[in-house]
Design a protein around this motif. Sequence first.
Motif, PDB file in Angstrom:
ATOM      1  N   GLU A 166       0.847  -1.186   0.000  1.00 18.33           N
ATOM      2  CA  GLU A 166       0.000   0.000   0.000  1.00 18.33           C
ATOM      3  C   GLU A 166       0.883   1.236   0.000  1.00 18.33           C
ATOM      4  O   GLU A 166       2.038   1.184   0.418  1.00 18.33           O
ATOM      5  CB  GLU A 166      -0.905   0.023   1.234  1.00 18.33           C
ATOM      6  N   MET A 167       0.321   2.338  -0.464  1.00 15.66           N
ATOM      7  CA  MET A 167       1.072   3.585  -0.504  1.00 15.66           C
ATOM      8  C   MET A 167       1.611   3.913   0.886  1.00 15.66           C
ATOM      9  O   MET A 167       0.898   3.736   1.878  1.00 15.66           O
ATOM     10  CB  MET A 167       0.163   4.720  -0.975  1.00 15.66           C
ATOM     11  N   PRO A 168       2.845   4.377   0.972  1.00 15.26           N
ATOM     12  CA  PRO A 168       3.397   4.750   2.281  1.00 15.26           C
ATOM     13  C   PRO A 168       2.542   5.814   2.961  1.00 15.26           C
ATOM     14  O   PRO A 168       1.963   6.669   2.295  1.00 15.26           O
ATOM     15  CB  PRO A 168       4.780   5.322   1.936  1.00 15.26           C
ATOM     16  N   ASP A 169       2.458   5.751   4.285  1.00 18.23           N
ATOM     17  CA  ASP A 169       1.686   6.741   5.032  1.00 18.23           C
ATOM     18  C   ASP A 169       2.240   8.141   4.819  1.00 18.23           C
ATOM     19  O   ASP A 169       1.493   9.106   4.760  1.00 18.23           O
ATOM     20  CB  ASP A 169       1.684   6.419   6.532  1.00 18.23           C
ATOM     21  N   ARG A 170       3.528   8.238   4.733  1.00 18.99           N
ATOM     22  CA  ARG A 170       4.174   9.531   4.511  1.00 18.99           C
ATOM     23  C   ARG A 170       5.046   9.423   3.270  1.00 18.99           C
ATOM     24  O   ARG A 170       6.030   8.690   3.252  1.00 18.99           O
ATOM     25  CB  ARG A 170       5.025   9.914   5.719  1.00 18.99           C
ATOM     26  N   LEU A 171       4.671  10.151   2.247  1.00 20.91           N
ATOM     27  CA  LEU A 171       5.401  10.097   0.985  1.00 20.91           C
ATOM     28  C   LEU A 171       5.633  11.526   0.512  1.00 20.91           C
ATOM     29  O   LEU A 171       4.691  12.233   0.178  1.00 20.91           O
ATOM     30  CB  LEU A 171       4.600   9.311  -0.052  1.00 20.91           C
ATOM     31  N   GLU A 172       6.880  11.944   0.521  1.00 26.29           N
ATOM     32  CA  GLU A 172       7.208  13.313   0.158  1.00 26.29           C
ATOM     33  C   GLU A 172       7.212  13.513  -1.351  1.00 26.29           C
ATOM     34  O   GLU A 172       7.490  12.584  -2.113  1.00 26.29           O
ATOM     35  CB  GLU A 172       8.575  13.686   0.727  1.00 26.29           C
ATOM     36  N   LYS A 173       6.916  14.745  -1.752  1.00 27.35           N
ATOM     37  CA  LYS A 173       6.891  15.094  -3.168  1.00 27.35           C
ATOM     38  C   LYS A 173       8.242  14.800  -3.826  1.00 27.35           C
ATOM     39  O   LYS A 173       8.296  14.284  -4.943  1.00 27.35           O
ATOM     40  CB  LYS A 173       6.528  16.564  -3.338  1.00 27.35           C
ATOM     41  N   LYS A 174       9.334  15.081  -3.124  1.00 23.69           N
ATOM     42  CA  LYS A 174      10.664  14.853  -3.714  1.00 23.69           C
ATOM     43  C   LYS A 174      10.922  13.364  -3.951  1.00 23.69           C
ATOM     44  O   LYS A 174      11.624  12.995  -4.885  1.00 23.69           O
ATOM     45  CB  LYS A 174      11.764  15.487  -2.869  1.00 23.69           C
ATOM     46  N   THR A 175      10.326  12.508  -3.128  1.00 28.26           N
ATOM     47  CA  THR A 175      10.474  11.062  -3.323  1.00 28.26           C
ATOM     48  C   THR A 175       9.731  10.634  -4.578  1.00 28.26           C
ATOM     49  O   THR A 175      10.276   9.904  -5.417  1.00 28.26           O
ATOM     50  CB  THR A 175       9.940  10.288  -2.101  1.00 28.26           C
ATOM     51  N   LEU A 176       8.494  11.085  -4.716  1.00 28.37           N
ATOM     52  CA  LEU A 176       7.721  10.769  -5.920  1.00 28.37           C
ATOM     53  C   LEU A 176       8.414  11.307  -7.163  1.00 28.37           C
ATOM     54  O   LEU A 176       8.501  10.625  -8.185  1.00 28.37           O
ATOM     55  CB  LEU A 176       6.319  11.369  -5.829  1.00 28.37           C
ATOM     56  N   ASP A 177       8.911  12.520  -7.078  1.00 30.00           N
ATOM     57  CA  ASP A 177       9.594  13.141  -8.207  1.00 30.00           C
ATOM     58  C   ASP A 177      10.811  12.318  -8.621  1.00 30.00           C
ATOM     59  O   ASP A 177      10.997  12.023  -9.801  1.00 30.00           O
ATOM     60  CB  ASP A 177      10.005  14.572  -7.845  1.00 30.00           C
ATOM     61  N   ALA A 178      11.623  11.928  -7.656  1.00 26.03           N
ATOM     62  CA  ALA A 178      12.828  11.150  -7.957  1.00 26.03           C
ATOM     63  C   ALA A 178      12.482   9.790  -8.566  1.00 26.03           C
ATOM     64  O   ALA A 178      13.128   9.350  -9.525  1.00 26.03           O
ATOM     65  CB  ALA A 178      13.666  10.966  -6.694  1.00 26.03           C
ATOM     66  N   LEU A 179      11.468   9.134  -8.018  1.00 28.72           N
ATOM     67  CA  LEU A 179      11.056   7.830  -8.554  1.00 28.72           C
ATOM     68  C   LEU A 179      10.516   7.970  -9.976  1.00 28.72           C
ATOM     69  O   LEU A 179      10.856   7.178 -10.862  1.00 28.72           O
ATOM     70  CB  LEU A 179      10.013   7.177  -7.651  1.00 28.72           C
ATOM     71  N   CYS A 180       9.662   8.965 -10.197  1.00 30.99           N
ATOM     72  CA  CYS A 180       9.090   9.160 -11.530  1.00 30.99           C
ATOM     73  C   CYS A 180      10.165   9.512 -12.560  1.00 30.99           C
ATOM     74  O   CYS A 180      10.125   9.019 -13.687  1.00 30.99           O
ATOM     75  CB  CYS A 180       8.005  10.234 -11.493  1.00 30.99           C
ATOM     76  N   ARG A 181      11.127  10.331 -12.173  1.00 30.63           N
ATOM     77  CA  ARG A 181      12.214  10.678 -13.089  1.00 30.63           C
ATOM     78  C   ARG A 181      13.080   9.451 -13.396  1.00 30.63           C
ATOM     79  O   ARG A 181      13.425   9.196 -14.551  1.00 30.63           O
ATOM     80  CB  ARG A 181      13.083  11.786 -12.516  1.00 30.63           C
TER      81      ARG A 181
END
Length: 83
Positions: free
Chosen positions: A48-63
Amino acid sequence: MVQVIDAPMTIRWKLNQLMFDRGIKNAELVKLTGFHANTISKLKNLREMPDRLEKKTLDALCRALNCKVSDLMEYEESEGTDD
């Protein structure tokens, strides 16, 4: 007045499947994102999606994976919510 719906739901985290589909190993994602190996391992093993997921983490993963946020997560309404 806004009606609040208290129905169970899940946001499925699909990093593991996305990495598998693209043939990317943990070590490669560590290099691409700059994250610690433990961080990648923990994120990869979640269902499941992490309870706390920072924008910079999503950005880095998507890039790193050349994907959209919607490729990493999916909303699923829990079954058995009929009244």
